[in-house]
Design an enzyme around this catalytic site. Structure first.
Site, short mmCIF file in Angstrom:
data_model
loop_
_atom_site.label_atom_id
_atom_site.label_comp_id
_atom_site.label_asym_id
_atom_site.label_seq_id
_atom_site.Cartn_x
_atom_site.Cartn_y
_atom_site.Cartn_z
N ASP A 60 0.86 -1.18 0.00
CA ASP A 60 0.00 0.00 0.00
C ASP A 60 0.90 1.24 0.00
OD1 ASP A 60 1.01 0.27 2.53
OD2 ASP A 60 -0.90 0.03 3.56
N ASP A 239 -8.21 -7.44 0.11
CA ASP A 239 -7.30 -7.65 1.24
C ASP A 239 -8.11 -7.39 2.49
OD1 ASP A 239 -7.22 -4.60 0.76
OD2 ASP A 239 -6.29 -4.83 2.72
N CYS A 277 -13.71 -28.72 5.38
CA CYS A 277 -12.44 -28.08 5.05
C CYS A 277 -11.32 -29.11 4.96
CB CYS A 277 -12.11 -27.04 6.11
SG CYS A 277 -10.55 -26.18 5.83
N CYS A 279 -7.98 -28.29 5.09
CA CYS A 279 -6.71 -27.69 5.52
C CYS A 279 -6.00 -28.59 6.54
CB CYS A 279 -6.93 -26.29 6.08
SG CYS A 279 -7.40 -26.24 7.83
N CYS A 282 -7.82 -28.75 9.98
CA CYS A 282 -9.05 -29.55 10.02
C CYS A 282 -8.77 -31.04 9.80
CB CYS A 282 -10.05 -29.03 9.00
SG CYS A 282 -10.67 -27.40 9.46
N HIS A 308 -6.13 -22.28 9.19
CA HIS A 308 -7.49 -22.61 8.77
C HIS A 308 -8.22 -21.40 8.15
CE1 HIS A 308 -11.61 -23.92 8.56
NE2 HIS A 308 -11.91 -22.78 9.17
ZN LIG Z 1 -9.68 -25.99 7.93
#
Ligand SMILES: [Zn+2]
Length: 347
Positions: A60, A239, A277, A279, A282, A308
């Site tokens: 930025d 963002d 999920c 990830c 998880c 996550h």
């Molecule tokens: Zn997750």
């Protein structure tokens, strides 16, 4: 774009960011200017090398931070004089210096120096502020053309549309910026306190006038549902600190709403944070374990929550992209919104 204010996305390693599929992260010019300083940045060969981040980087202009130092800054045509929030020392940011600093940072996407007008602000203030922002954009554009990259790869510069909630000012802003031919266009001054309806209305209005072949970046947005609604309105980039900041506060996003790991209900819950999920968090850990980590203030809790939440956001964006390619975005969006709002768990 995950946010890496100080040259680091909080509580997650760069290699993990790569693993969860982050394509680009954001750095803050104001903070990096104060610490470690642009002399260090240039000596290190830019922020990519300094921070060990090989993928794209957006910085930025520092404008947002400088203007939020309400009692510590003076705005003039030349630029903004401000006092550091760290030690009170005085500094001046101008459109030209902000471009040169982003050359030193070596970001792939640089942003122009703008004033993000406060909300609410009256029409006269918005008019004056935007006129100056447009003149500053022209000075940034000129400095960008006059200077060159320092580290052997090209950089791009995005313009920022301002004008608060006033359509006639937004229209003028878009016209003036598009005439300067930036590499992409951001919508600034939104998600600053106005209602979602107003934000969507202004987004719609500006989008219709922006060139279709350039990226559109909606700054500082937002919640998952805000992203989906904004993608539907033609926005490409976002963002937001929500996934990282909320994660560190034990608030995790799931496909059926937010879930706070400090809730007593998670104490004996050994199911994953979000069964849908895939990830690392998880696949390997339970809600009960995350609750425990937050209870005893283990660093791993912050790390697993951050992994996550960022994965959740990036996965949502991947699905949106795929749905657009397969021309089924509208139905995917409606189904996903319905799911997200189906069971908001109180935090
Ligand atoms: Zn997750």
């Amino acid at each position: 774009m995950p946010i890496g204010t100080q040259g680091s996305v909080k509580a997650i390693e760069p290699r993990e960011l790569v693993e969860i599929g982050a394509q680009i992260i954001l750095g803050n010019t104001y903070h990096l200017y104060l610490r470690p300083g642009m002399d260090v940045m240039e000596a290190a060969g830019g922020l990519h090398r300094f921070a060990g981040w090989k993928k794209p980087l957006l910085t930025d202009s520092g404008g947002y931070q400088v203007f939020s130092l309400t009692d510590l800054r003076t705005i003039e045509e030349e630029g903004v004089t401000f006092r550091s929030h760290l030690d009170g020392s005085e500094h001046l940011f101008t459109p030209e210096s902000v471009v040169r600093m982003q050359r030193q940072l070596g970001s792939d996407i640089m942003m122009v120096f703008d004033e993000c007008a406060p909300f609410p602000c009256d029409v006269a203030y918005a008019q004056r502020s935007n006129a100056m922002t447009v003149r500053w954009a022209a000075r940034c554009r000129e400095e960008f053309t006059r200077t060159t990259h320092l580290y052997g790869y090209t950089q791009t510069l995005f313009g920022i549309v301002q004008g608060s909630v006033y359509k006639e000012i937004r229209e003028q802003s878009v016209r003036d910026l598009v005439a300067m031919d930036f590499d992409g266009y951001a919508l600034g001054g939104l998600a600053v306190g106005e209602s979602d309806e107003v934000m969507y209305e202004i987004t719609d209005f500006c989008e219709a006038m922006l060139p279709a072949t350039k990226p559109r970046y909606l700054m500082g947005v937002g919640k998952p549902e805000n992203l989906l609604e904004s993608i539907a309105r033609g926005m490409d980039m976002f963002d937001c600190v929500l996934p990282t900041r909320n994660g560190r506060n034990a608030a995790l996003f799931t496909r059926t709403g937010e879930l706070n790991m400090r809730n007593l209900s998670t104490k004996f819950d050994f199911s994953p944070v979000d069964p849908e999920c895939s990830c690392y968090t998880c696949k390997n850990f339970s809600r009960g374990y995350l609750r425990h980590l937050f209870q005893v203030k283990e660093i791993l809790g912050l790390q697993l929550a951050t992994i996550h939440n960022l994965f959740f956001y990036l996965q949502l964006m991947r699905e949106a992209r795929q749905a657009i390619l397969e021309q089924r975005f509208q139905s995917w969006k409606n189904a996903t919104l319905e799911q997200l709002q189906s069971k908001v768990v109180a935090s």
